[in-house]
Write an enzyme that holds these catalytic residues in place. Structure first.
Site, PDB file in Angstrom:
ATOM      1  N   ALA A  45       0.832  -1.204   0.000  1.00 16.86           N
ATOM      2  CA  ALA A  45       0.000   0.000   0.000  1.00 16.86           C
ATOM      3  C   ALA A  45       0.870   1.259   0.000  1.00 16.86           C
ATOM      4  O   ALA A  45       0.579   2.236  -0.706  1.00 16.86           O
ATOM      5  CB  ALA A  45      -0.912  -0.012   1.221  1.00 16.86           C
ATOM      6  N   ASP A 255       9.772   1.994   1.083  1.00 14.82           N
ATOM      7  CA  ASP A 255       8.590   1.949   0.204  1.00 14.82           C
ATOM      8  C   ASP A 255       8.504   3.215  -0.645  1.00 14.82           C
ATOM      9  O   ASP A 255       8.117   3.162  -1.823  1.00 14.82           O
ATOM     10  CB  ASP A 255       7.318   1.785   1.044  1.00 14.82           C
ATOM     11  CG  ASP A 255       7.388   0.551   1.919  1.00 14.82           C
ATOM     12  OD1 ASP A 255       7.994  -0.443   1.480  1.00 14.82           O
ATOM     13  OD2 ASP A 255       6.863   0.589   3.037  1.00 14.82           O
ATOM     14  N   SER A 285      11.135  11.529   3.043  1.00 17.43           N
ATOM     15  CA  SER A 285      10.017  10.920   3.787  1.00 17.43           C
ATOM     16  C   SER A 285      10.400  10.688   5.249  1.00 17.43           C
ATOM     17  O   SER A 285       9.537  10.609   6.111  1.00 17.43           O
ATOM     18  CB  SER A 285       9.583   9.598   3.135  1.00 17.43           C
ATOM     19  OG  SER A 285      10.492   8.570   3.475  1.00 17.43           O
ATOM     20  N   GLY A 290       5.229   9.213  10.518  1.00 15.87           N
ATOM     21  CA  GLY A 290       4.230   8.338   9.897  1.00 15.87           C
ATOM     22  C   GLY A 290       4.771   7.672   8.644  1.00 15.87           C
ATOM     23  O   GLY A 290       5.920   7.886   8.248  1.00 15.87           O
TER      24      GLY A 290
HETATM   25  O1  RIB Z   1       7.878  -0.570   5.256  1.00  9.26           O
HETATM   26  C1  RIB Z   1       7.076  -0.076   6.280  1.00  9.26           C
HETATM   27  C2  RIB Z   1       5.871  -0.938   6.438  1.00  9.26           C
HETATM   28  O2  RIB Z   1       6.247  -2.203   6.896  1.00  9.26           O
HETATM   29  C3  RIB Z   1       4.867  -0.442   7.450  1.00  9.26           C
HETATM   30  O3  RIB Z   1       3.908   0.387   6.871  1.00  9.26           O
HETATM   31  C4  RIB Z   1       4.301  -1.726   8.025  1.00  9.26           C
HETATM   32  O4  RIB Z   1       2.938  -1.884   7.801  1.00  9.26           O
HETATM   33  C5  RIB Z   1       5.115  -2.852   7.412  1.00  9.26           C
HETATM   34  O5  RIB Z   1       4.478  -3.417   6.353  1.00  9.26           O
END
Ligand code: RIB
Length: 312
Positions: A45, A255, A285, A290
Site C-alpha cells: 500500500a 517503500d 520521507s 508516519g
Molecule cells: O515498510 C514499512 C511498512 O512495513 C509499514 O507500513 C508496516 O505496515 C510494514 O508493512
C-alpha cells in the site's frame, strides 16, 4: 506531454500502530512512550501511495480483513485516487496490522501480523488480469504468499510488463523464480538473509550483488540508507549517493524509494537519475512522522529536487 505512467502494485495493506519512544524497552521492562500515531501502511500500500503521489495512475491488488480497518483501508486508497477495485475484504479474518516502535534516532522496529494479506492468492491476480495488463510496471514485495509473488512475476513476463521485486521483509526465496524480474531491490539486511552473505559495507554489497547476478537476477539495486543505492547489472556497478537529512521517522522510507523509482523509470528517466531522485524522495520521507503521511507530493518533491540540484 509524456503519457502518465501506470503502476500496478500487488501486495500488502496494513494499519500501522506507531509508538515513539526514547529507547527500546528491555525484556520484562515497562516504559512510557512519548507519542502514538495510527495510520495506513503495509509495504504494498505504501508503494502504491508513493507512486500515486509521484503522479502515476495506480491500481492496487490486495486483501483486507472484515474488521474496522478493512473498509477504511479501501477508502484510503480511493481518497488518493488509486484504483482499489481489486482490494477485496476477506470475511472472518483480521486486516494486516503492524505495531511499530520508533526510537529517538528515528530507527524503527516493526512486527507485522499478516491477517488478510495471507489470503491474496494467484487466482486473485487472474481476476485482476485486465487491469494488471495495462501496467507499465508491476511492483511486488514479500508481505503476501510467495506463490502469489511468483505467479505475478510469471504474469508480468508473459504479458511483456516490466517487474520490480522489493524482497521485503527478507524471506528465503527460490531465486530460479526471479529470472524475469527486471529490478530486484533489497536493503542490506534483506540481501544478507537472501544470499547468506554479510552486507555491512559497500564492498560487501558489491560481492552480494555480484552473487545475485551470477544466480540469474538481471539487475540488482541494494539500498544502503543514507549511503545511497548500489546499482548492478551485466555492464558493471555504480553507487548512487544518498542525501543527508534530519531523520525523525524512517518508517516507509524503503517503500517511498520503490514507489517513486517505478514512476521515474516509467516516465523514461535515465536509470541513474531515477535512482538519484528515488534516493531523495525516500530521504525526505524520513523527515516527517508516519508512513504514507510522510510521503511528499510530486510538486513538493520537485521543489526539493530543484534546491538540491540533484546533489546531496
Ligand atoms: O515498510 C514499512 C511498512 O512495513 C509499514 O507500513 C508496516 O505496515 C510494514 O508493512
Amino acid at each position: 506531454m509524456a503519457k502518465q505512467p501506470y503502476i500496478a502494485v500487488v501486495g500488502s495493506a496494513n494499519v500501522d500502530l506507531t509508538t515513539f519512544i526514547d529507547e527500546f524497552p528491555r525484556p520484562g521492562e515497562t516504559i512510557f512512550g512519548k507519542k502514538f500515531d495510527l495510520g495506513f501502511g503495509g509495504k504494498g500500500a505504501n508503494q502504491a501511495v508513493a507512486a500515486r503521489l509521484c503522479g502515476a495512475a495506480v491500481c492496487m491488488v490486495a486483501k483486507v480483513g472484515s474488521d474496522l480497518f478493512g473498509p477504511v483501508t479501501i477508502e484510503n486508497f480511493n481518497s488518493f485516487g488509486i484504483d482499489a477495485s481489486h482490494v477485496r475484504i476477506v470475511e472472518g479474518v483480521s486486516s494486516g496490522v503492524a505495531p511499530i516502535f520508533v526510537d529517538a534516532s528515528g530507527q524503527n522496529r516493526i512486527i507485522v501480523v499478516s491477517g488478510a494479506n495471507d489470503a491474496l492468492l494467484p487466482q486473485d491476480l487472474d481476476l485482476a488480469a485486465p487491469i494488471l495488463r495495462k501496467a507499465d510496471y508491476i511492483v511486488l514485495q514479500l508481505e503476501i504468499p510467495l506463490n502469489t509473488v511468483y505467479h505475478a512475476i510469471h504474469f508480468a513476463k508473459s504479458n511483456g510488463i516490466r517487474c520490480i521485486l522489493n524482497p521485503a521483509p527478507g524471506r528465503v526465496l527460490d531465486l530460479t523464480e526471479l529470472a524475469a524480474v527486471d529490478y530486484f531491490i533489497p536493503n542490506e539486511s534483506e540481501a544478507e538473509l537472501i544470499t547468506g552473505m554479510p552486507v555491512h559495507s559497500i564492498e560487501d554489497a558489491r560481492s552480494c550483488a555480484d552473487s545475485l547476478l551470477g544466480r540469474g537476477i538481471r539487475r540488482v539495486v541494494i539500498t544502503l540508507g543514507e549511503r545511497g543505492a548500489l546499482l548492478s547489472g551485466p555492464e558493471g556497478m555504480e553507487l548512487i549517493p544518498g542525501f543527508r537529512v534530519k531523520t525523525i521517522d524512517s518508517t516507509g522510507a524503503g517503500d517511498a524509494f520503490i514507489g517513486s523509482f517505478a514512476v521515474f523509470l516509467a516516465e523514461g528517466l535515465p536509470e541513474v537519475e531515477a535512482l538519484t531522485r528515488a534516493n531523495l524522495y525516500a530521504a525526505l520521507s524520513t523527515t516527517r512522522v508516519g508512513t504514507q503521511k510522510s510521503f511528499l507530493s510530486r510538486s513538493e518533491f520537485e521543489q526539493e529536487w530543484k534546491v538540491r540540484g540533484g546533489r546531496s
